[in-house]
Design a protein around this motif. Structure first.
Motif, PDB file in Angstrom:
ATOM      1  N   LEU A  67      46.927  40.775  32.159  1.00  0.00           N
ATOM      2  CA  LEU A  67      48.172  41.220  31.833  1.00  0.00           C
ATOM      3  C   LEU A  67      49.131  40.101  31.417  1.00  0.00           C
ATOM      4  O   LEU A  67      49.977  40.357  30.728  1.00  0.00           O
ATOM      5  CB  LEU A  67      48.709  42.084  32.815  1.00  0.00           C
ATOM      6  CG  LEU A  67      47.799  43.170  33.100  1.00  0.00           C
ATOM      7  CD1 LEU A  67      48.422  44.015  34.440  1.00  0.00           C
ATOM      8  CD2 LEU A  67      47.857  44.129  32.102  1.00  0.00           C
ATOM      9  N   PHE A  68      49.091  38.933  32.312  1.00  0.00           N
ATOM     10  CA  PHE A  68      50.144  37.866  32.287  1.00  0.00           C
ATOM     11  C   PHE A  68      49.694  36.826  31.303  1.00  0.00           C
ATOM     12  O   PHE A  68      50.728  36.140  30.654  1.00  0.00           O
ATOM     13  CB  PHE A  68      50.496  37.222  33.516  1.00  0.00           C
ATOM     14  CG  PHE A  68      50.977  38.434  34.326  1.00  0.00           C
ATOM     15  CD1 PHE A  68      52.362  39.122  34.228  1.00  0.00           C
ATOM     16  CD2 PHE A  68      50.219  38.857  35.066  1.00  0.00           C
ATOM     17  CE1 PHE A  68      52.729  40.103  34.892  1.00  0.00           C
ATOM     18  CE2 PHE A  68      50.691  40.061  36.138  1.00  0.00           C
ATOM     19  CZ  PHE A  68      52.015  40.645  35.892  1.00  0.00           C
ATOM     20  N   MET A  69      48.520  36.436  31.091  1.00  0.00           N
ATOM     21  CA  MET A  69      48.227  35.011  30.351  1.00  0.00           C
ATOM     22  C   MET A  69      46.803  35.265  29.690  1.00  0.00           C
ATOM     23  O   MET A  69      45.657  35.075  30.316  1.00  0.00           O
ATOM     24  CB  MET A  69      48.006  34.007  31.614  1.00  0.00           C
ATOM     25  CG  MET A  69      47.828  32.625  30.659  1.00  0.00           C
ATOM     26  SD  MET A  69      47.805  31.435  32.267  1.00  0.00           S
ATOM     27  CE  MET A  69      47.684  29.896  31.159  1.00  0.00           C
ATOM     28  N   TRP A  70      47.105  35.886  28.589  1.00  0.00           N
ATOM     29  CA  TRP A  70      45.598  36.483  27.725  1.00  0.00           C
ATOM     30  C   TRP A  70      44.933  35.268  27.380  1.00  0.00           C
ATOM     31  O   TRP A  70      45.932  34.273  26.763  1.00  0.00           O
ATOM     32  CB  TRP A  70      46.322  37.335  26.535  1.00  0.00           C
ATOM     33  CG  TRP A  70      45.004  38.119  26.100  1.00  0.00           C
ATOM     34  CD1 TRP A  70      44.572  37.897  24.924  1.00  0.00           C
ATOM     35  CD2 TRP A  70      44.459  39.404  26.683  1.00  0.00           C
ATOM     36  NE1 TRP A  70      43.543  38.770  24.789  1.00  0.00           N
ATOM     37  CE2 TRP A  70      43.586  39.637  25.724  1.00  0.00           C
ATOM     38  CE3 TRP A  70      44.767  40.260  27.668  1.00  0.00           C
ATOM     39  CZ2 TRP A  70      42.706  40.772  25.945  1.00  0.00           C
ATOM     40  CZ3 TRP A  70      43.691  41.223  27.872  1.00  0.00           C
ATOM     41  CH2 TRP A  70      42.771  41.557  26.939  1.00  0.00           C
ATOM     42  N   PRO A  71      43.715  35.307  27.288  1.00  0.00           N
ATOM     43  CA  PRO A  71      43.075  34.194  26.765  1.00  0.00           C
ATOM     44  C   PRO A  71      42.923  33.980  25.174  1.00  0.00           C
ATOM     45  O   PRO A  71      43.112  35.168  24.579  1.00  0.00           O
ATOM     46  CB  PRO A  71      41.523  34.113  27.349  1.00  0.00           C
ATOM     47  CG  PRO A  71      41.524  35.755  27.723  1.00  0.00           C
ATOM     48  CD  PRO A  71      42.739  36.112  28.102  1.00  0.00           C
TER      49      PRO A  71
END
Length: 148
Positions: free
Chosen positions: A38-42
């Motif tokens: 949710l916060f650091m999408w690859p």
């Protein structure tokens, strides 16, 4: 002599024990990965795979140690979880899992962030040779020490 098959209860209990032993770390790692998606999408599929596997592995390796640390620091939490599980007619071992699963999820979260940060840091230095990358790393360490 007639061979007998093992009782269904024994086989089911062994299967349940295996799921508890191996399934909880994997599920905890997967939950940690889902949370941080949710916060650091690859950015790429490769990055997602590396980060997912590292989060699950970290949760499985360091999660049990974190659970032991929480248990030694706050044993009454586990006793309360067992009591609540028994109150609702469940297996007392499930009470331990209710406490252990979130702790194991939390143990896997740092891997997601660290692997993502390292991948993105190296990606910005894609055209550099190993000497230039080491020089950049030394500069980052010097800057971090200077900030302290």
């Amino acid at each position: 002599m007639k061979e007998t098959m093992p009782a269904l209860e024994t086989t089911t209990a062994a299967g349940g024990a295996l799921i508890k032993i191996f399934g909880v770390p994997v599920l905890a790692g997967a939950a940690a990965t889902a949370l941080v998606f949710l916060f650091m999408w690859p950015k790429t599929l490769r990055e997602a795979f590396l980060r997912l596997t590292s989060t699950i592995a970290t949760s499985g390796i360091f999660g049990p140690f974190a659970v032991m640390a929480v248990h030694s620091w706050w044993p009454s939490l586990f006793d309360s979880a067992k009591a609540v599980t028994i109150l609702y007619g469940g297996d007392p071992a499930m009470g331990v899992l209710f406490v252990a699963a979130p702790v194991m999820v939390a143990a896997g979260l740092p891997a997601w962030w660290l692997i993502g940060g390292v991948i993105r840091w190296l990606d910005r230095r894609r055209d550099k040779d190993i000497g230039e990358i080491v020089h950049d790393a030394v500069e980052v360490v010097k800057d971090a020490r200077g900030a302290l």
